[in-house]
Design a protein around this motif. Structure first.
Motif, PDB file in Angstrom:
ATOM      1  N   ASN A 102      18.578  17.819 153.543  1.00 11.67           N
ATOM      2  CA  ASN A 102      18.325  19.067 152.838  1.00 11.67           C
ATOM      3  C   ASN A 102      18.585  18.895 151.344  1.00 11.67           C
ATOM      4  O   ASN A 102      19.649  18.406 150.954  1.00 11.67           O
ATOM      5  CB  ASN A 102      19.225  20.178 153.384  1.00 11.67           C
ATOM      6  N   ILE A 103      17.617  19.290 150.521  1.00 11.34           N
ATOM      7  CA  ILE A 103      17.823  19.277 149.078  1.00 11.34           C
ATOM      8  C   ILE A 103      18.554  20.558 148.697  1.00 11.34           C
ATOM      9  O   ILE A 103      18.001  21.652 148.777  1.00 11.34           O
ATOM     10  CB  ILE A 103      16.493  19.182 148.316  1.00 11.34           C
ATOM     11  N   SER A 104      19.806  20.412 148.312  1.00 15.17           N
ATOM     12  CA  SER A 104      20.659  21.545 147.977  1.00 15.17           C
ATOM     13  C   SER A 104      20.837  21.597 146.458  1.00 15.17           C
ATOM     14  O   SER A 104      19.869  21.452 145.719  1.00 15.17           O
ATOM     15  CB  SER A 104      21.991  21.411 148.729  1.00 15.17           C
ATOM     16  N   THR A 105      22.046  21.797 145.985  1.00 14.86           N
ATOM     17  CA  THR A 105      22.301  21.893 144.553  1.00 14.86           C
ATOM     18  C   THR A 105      23.719  21.445 144.233  1.00 14.86           C
ATOM     19  O   THR A 105      24.634  21.638 145.045  1.00 14.86           O
ATOM     20  CB  THR A 105      22.110  23.335 144.052  1.00 14.86           C
ATOM     21  N   ALA A 106      23.906  20.877 143.049  1.00 15.33           N
ATOM     22  CA  ALA A 106      25.245  20.490 142.604  1.00 15.33           C
ATOM     23  C   ALA A 106      26.177  21.686 142.484  1.00 15.33           C
ATOM     24  O   ALA A 106      27.402  21.530 142.509  1.00 15.33           O
ATOM     25  CB  ALA A 106      25.149  19.770 141.256  1.00 15.33           C
ATOM     26  N   TRP A 107      25.599  22.890 142.377  1.00 10.34           N
ATOM     27  CA  TRP A 107      26.413  24.084 142.158  1.00 10.34           C
ATOM     28  C   TRP A 107      26.771  24.802 143.465  1.00 10.34           C
ATOM     29  O   TRP A 107      27.240  25.930 143.445  1.00 10.34           O
ATOM     30  CB  TRP A 107      25.686  25.017 141.194  1.00 10.34           C
ATOM     31  N   ALA A 108      26.600  24.129 144.600  1.00  4.98           N
ATOM     32  CA  ALA A 108      26.954  24.746 145.882  1.00  4.98           C
ATOM     33  C   ALA A 108      28.452  24.989 146.006  1.00  4.98           C
ATOM     34  O   ALA A 108      28.882  25.951 146.654  1.00  4.98           O
ATOM     35  CB  ALA A 108      26.486  23.869 147.041  1.00  4.98           C
ATOM     36  N   PHE A 109      29.275  24.116 145.389  1.00  2.00           N
ATOM     37  CA  PHE A 109      30.733  24.238 145.512  1.00  2.00           C
ATOM     38  C   PHE A 109      31.400  24.619 144.195  1.00  2.00           C
ATOM     39  O   PHE A 109      32.561  24.980 144.172  1.00  2.00           O
ATOM     40  CB  PHE A 109      31.325  22.926 146.035  1.00  2.00           C
ATOM     41  N   GLU A 110      30.672  24.499 143.094  1.00  2.00           N
ATOM     42  CA  GLU A 110      31.156  24.958 141.796  1.00  2.00           C
ATOM     43  C   GLU A 110      30.096  25.901 141.237  1.00  2.00           C
ATOM     44  O   GLU A 110      29.326  25.549 140.358  1.00  2.00           O
ATOM     45  CB  GLU A 110      31.414  23.763 140.870  1.00  2.00           C
ATOM     46  N   PRO A 111      30.013  27.121 141.791  1.00  2.00           N
ATOM     47  CA  PRO A 111      28.873  27.996 141.521  1.00  2.00           C
ATOM     48  C   PRO A 111      28.768  28.396 140.063  1.00  2.00           C
ATOM     49  O   PRO A 111      29.764  28.562 139.367  1.00  2.00           O
ATOM     50  CB  PRO A 111      29.140  29.209 142.421  1.00  2.00           C
ATOM     51  N   SER A 112      27.523  28.539 139.635  1.00  2.00           N
ATOM     52  CA  SER A 112      27.222  28.943 138.258  1.00  2.00           C
ATOM     53  C   SER A 112      26.469  30.261 138.269  1.00  2.00           C
ATOM     54  O   SER A 112      25.591  30.493 139.112  1.00  2.00           O
ATOM     55  CB  SER A 112      26.368  27.864 137.585  1.00  2.00           C
TER      56      SER A 112
END
Length: 234
Positions: free
Chosen positions: A131-141
């Motif tokens: 799954n292509i997710s995002t770097a901001w999944a755990f450090e939300p922006s």
């Protein structure tokens, strides 16, 4: 590759999805691509596979992709779930309708096709879902509110899926891209990255390629950051 293998890519008409499709085809996979723009069909034809023009919010369109792959090749070894872009606004100004669209875009985009490939993967005693997710999944922006919220949910879904289906030899992992060159580039974003550059679509595709390979056979349930050091786990 000893035996012909098959990969499906959703939202694969451009960007990271298209990059993943190209890399998997180069690796020897037969590739089927879903996209809403028609670009996926064109890319699939170029790669010697087949495409479906439709939406990953539609079970019917996804079923056409899965059924077509099974009819053509008789198996599904890899599913790559990419996504489009969901709503963005100040966190308290996002409407109910926009939250529901975010859910469709960033979480159900994985859950729907995963349900559809399960029978085939269980029958062949294995498969890999990436799954292509995002770097901001755990450090939300605040820049990407619906993406961050629902992809945090995707991380939870992935853990439960892994606990349930590791015994079937079906793996699921999330790739967490940061600033990638398929996005608009700014100096401020570039300077925020420890490596001081945008990542390349090809680097995301290389990570997908590894996770789809036998070399990653002992990797499952993971969230793998590919973001130049922008976010770091402890």
């Amino acid at each position: 590759m000893a035996a012909e293998k098959v990969a499906l890519v959703t939202a694969g008409g451009s960007g990271m999805g298209a990059g993943a499709a190209r890399r998997l085809a180069a690796d020897g996979f037969r590739v089927a691509i879903l996209s809403s723009s028609g670009k996926g069909e064109a890319l699939a034809a170029e790669l010697g596979g087949f495409g479906v023009t439709g939406s990953n919010t539609s079970n019917d369109d996804l079923k056409r992709l899965v059924d077509g792959a099974l009819a053509k090749w008789g198996r599904i070894d890899v599913l790559v779930n990419s996504a489009g872009h969901g709503p963005r606004a100040a966190i308290t100004e996002i409407t109910d309708e926009q939250w529901h669209l975010g859910l469709d875009t960033y979480l159900l985009n994985v859950i729907r096709p995963t349900r559809l490939v399960m029978a085939a993967m269980q029958a062949q005693k294995g498969g890999a879902i990436i799954n292509i997710s995002t770097a901001w999944a755990f450090e939300p922006s605040a820049m990407f509110p619906t993406s961050a919220v629902f992809r945090a949910g995707l991380a939870a879904f992935t853990k439960i899926f892994t606990d349930t289906h590791a015994a079937d030899n079906i793996r699921m992992n999330n790739v967490l891209p940061g600033w990638i060159d398929s996005l608009p580039q700014t100096d401020a974003r570039r300077d925020s990255v420890p490596l001081k550059r945008y990542g390349k679509v090809e680097e995301i595709a290389a990570t997908v390629s590894f996770l789809a390979s036998d070399g990653a056979a002992y990797i499952t349930g993971q969230n793998i950051r590919v973001d130049g050091g922008l976010t770091r786990s402890v």
